[in-house]
Scaffold this active site. Structure first.
Site, PDB file in Angstrom:
ATOM      1  CE  LYS A   1     -43.297   3.572  19.768  1.00 21.08           C
ATOM      2  NZ  LYS A   1     -43.602   4.314  18.538  1.00 21.08           N
TER       3      LYS A   1
ATOM      4  NE  ARG B   1     -35.635   6.692  11.331  1.00 17.29           N
ATOM      5  CZ  ARG B   1     -36.590   7.502  10.870  1.00 17.29           C
ATOM      6  NH1 ARG B   1     -36.243   8.608  10.226  1.00 17.29           N
ATOM      7  NH2 ARG B   1     -37.860   7.214  11.012  1.00 17.29           N
TER       8      ARG B   1
END
Length: 465
Positions: free
Chosen positions: A244, A318
């Site tokens: 990020k 996920r």
């Protein structure tokens, strides 16, 4: 040790000041019933019952005789909630009791909002105490409201704590404290034992961290319907090798907001003694970077046997949820709920204040919407849109963890998770934010629970409790 039960009503009603909570449209009628002295004083103070406004009226001795609290007009109430929370910080020190009649739901909102307004995060810096205390209204269940506030305080404390002090090991410690407080059983699978016991994706995502990944499994209750809560526990998310930016990484201590929320909800359920059998599953990891970090284009095999092509290591939540959901699905509960700070797409869609949820269970969705209105905990239903299923099918593996194109990101993430829940008939997924970007009544800036109170309010109808 977390002191999450600290939000309390006044211990005694002795000397409590009558507090008149007034709408802007009924202020004039209320004033007509008061003495000329009170009327003149209130008018001289310019009190108009705007949201958060207060007026203290002295008695003959100069002490506080009564107090007025503004709840605003219909427009103000439609645009906000927990108006009484604004009042709590504006009143002078003392005990107060609500002296006006209100519908039961509104009265509970006032009382809960007052308690939540007292929340401060004090782990690293002492905060001044809130001097104004509320006496719990006689018609409300004091213990229930205090336990709901405690669950919210637990969620906020966990999210607000930086990753240096809330890694997977410390999240486990908080879960153990909660389990011990309620006599719940807890089992934790850590490190390489995850591979041995077939939780490969949890291990893969967390293996680059200095703190080993783990799966936390809490069980409580022996009678009633079964409920499984699965919460994303990514204690810090660098993005992995798809790292990020600094700005995007800045709030990643909150990436365990799903875990924090299900733990807060679990406290509410257990403290209130709901007649159900509860299971809480939290895959707790840090998505870090070192030579063992998983890579783009890797293909992972999940607990369920489905293969997953990694097209972005920053879509890790996920992956860990998939293994936990698969475990819960092996002994199908009557209702399974997944909560996660999963996608930025959800924030673009509904902003930071609304909890979007997905479910094929119409009765639960209806109960949840009704519960959200009662609990003042807004939710919004999103679709499991089947025509988007091909977007998560890359061809080289069963599933793609990060479909290209950027469209419908929150829906494709939900569809991905649903693939791991094939035996459980009733499943719901919440894509929450877990953070209050600017202070609002009862919600200071920082970590915040989302959806938990709505779910709590929905459970009696959803599970026939």
């Amino acid at each position: 040790m977390l002191d999450y039960t600290r939000l309390k009503f006044a211990a005694s009603s002795d000397g409590a000041v009558p507090l008149f909570a007034l709408d802007a449209d009924n202020l004039s009628a209320w004033l007509e019933g008061q003495t000329p002295t009170v009327q003149n004083w209130v008018k001289a103070q310019g009190f108009n019952a705007n949201v958060g406004s207060v007026c203290v009226v002295p008695d003959a001795d100069g002490a506080i005789g009564i107090a007025l609290a503004g709840l605003g007009d219909d427009t103000a109430r439609a645009r906000g909630r927990f108006a009484m929370a604004s009042v709590a910080s504006a009143l002078p020190a003392g005990r107060y009791r609500i002296a006006t009649d209100h519908a039961q739901d509104d009265l509970e909102e006032h009382a809960l909002g007052w308690l939540l307004s007292q929340y401060t995060f004090e782990t690293y810096r002492d905060q001044p105490p809130h001097a104004a205390q509320l006496v719990c209204p006689d018609t409300l269940d004091r213990s229930r409201i205090e336990n709901i506030a405690a669950g919210e305080a637990l969620t906020r404390d966990l999210i607000n704590t930086p990753a240096s002090d809330m890694g997977p090991d410390k999240l486990e410690a908080a879960a153990r404290q909660l389990a011990d407080a309620h006599g719940a059983a807890i089992n934790v699978i850590t490190g390489d034992a995850l591979i041995e016991q077939n939780f490969p994706m949890i291990h893969t995502v967390g293996r680059a961290s200095a703190t080993p990944p783990r799966l936390i499994d809490i069980t409580w209750g022996t009678t009633g319907p079964t409920l499984a809560l699965v919460g994303k526990g990514v204690c810090f998310d660098t993005g992995g090798l798809n790292i990020k930016s600094g700005a995007s990484m800045g709030l990643m201590k909150k990436d365990m907001g799903g875990a924090a929320t299900v733990l807060g909800l679990a406290h509410m359920i257990m403290a209130l003694g709901l007649n159900l059998q509860l299971r809480v599953l939290i895959p707790a990891v840090e998505n870090a970077i070192d030579g063992s970090a998983f890579r783009p284009q890797d293909i992972l095999t999940s607990r369920k046997g489905l293969t997953v092509e990694i097209n972005n290591t920053d879509a890790e939540g996920r992956l860990v949820l998939a293994d936990a959901l698969a475990l819960a699905d092996e002994t199908p509960p009557d209702l399974m709920i997944c909560m996660a700070t999963l996608t930025g797409a959800a924030r673009v869609a509904v902003g930071p204040d609304i909890s979007p949820f997905f479910t094929d269970d119409v009765p639960f969705a209806d109960a949840l919407r009704a519960g959200a209105r009662t609990a003042r905990d807004p939710v919004w239903e999103m679709p499991f849109h089947a025509p988007y299923e091909p977007l998560i099918e890359p061809g080289i593996a069963d599933l793609d963890n990060a479909p290209k194109g950027g469209f419908a990101g929150t829906i494709t993430a939900a569809l991905f998770l649903r693939r791991f829940v094939s035996n459980t008939a009733r499943f719901a997924h919440f894509d929450i934010y877990g953070w209050q970007p600017t202070a609002q009544p009862a919600r200071p800036k920082g970590g915040v629970g989302m959806g938990a109170r709505a779910i709590l309010a929905a459970l009696p109808k959803a599970l026939n409790l």
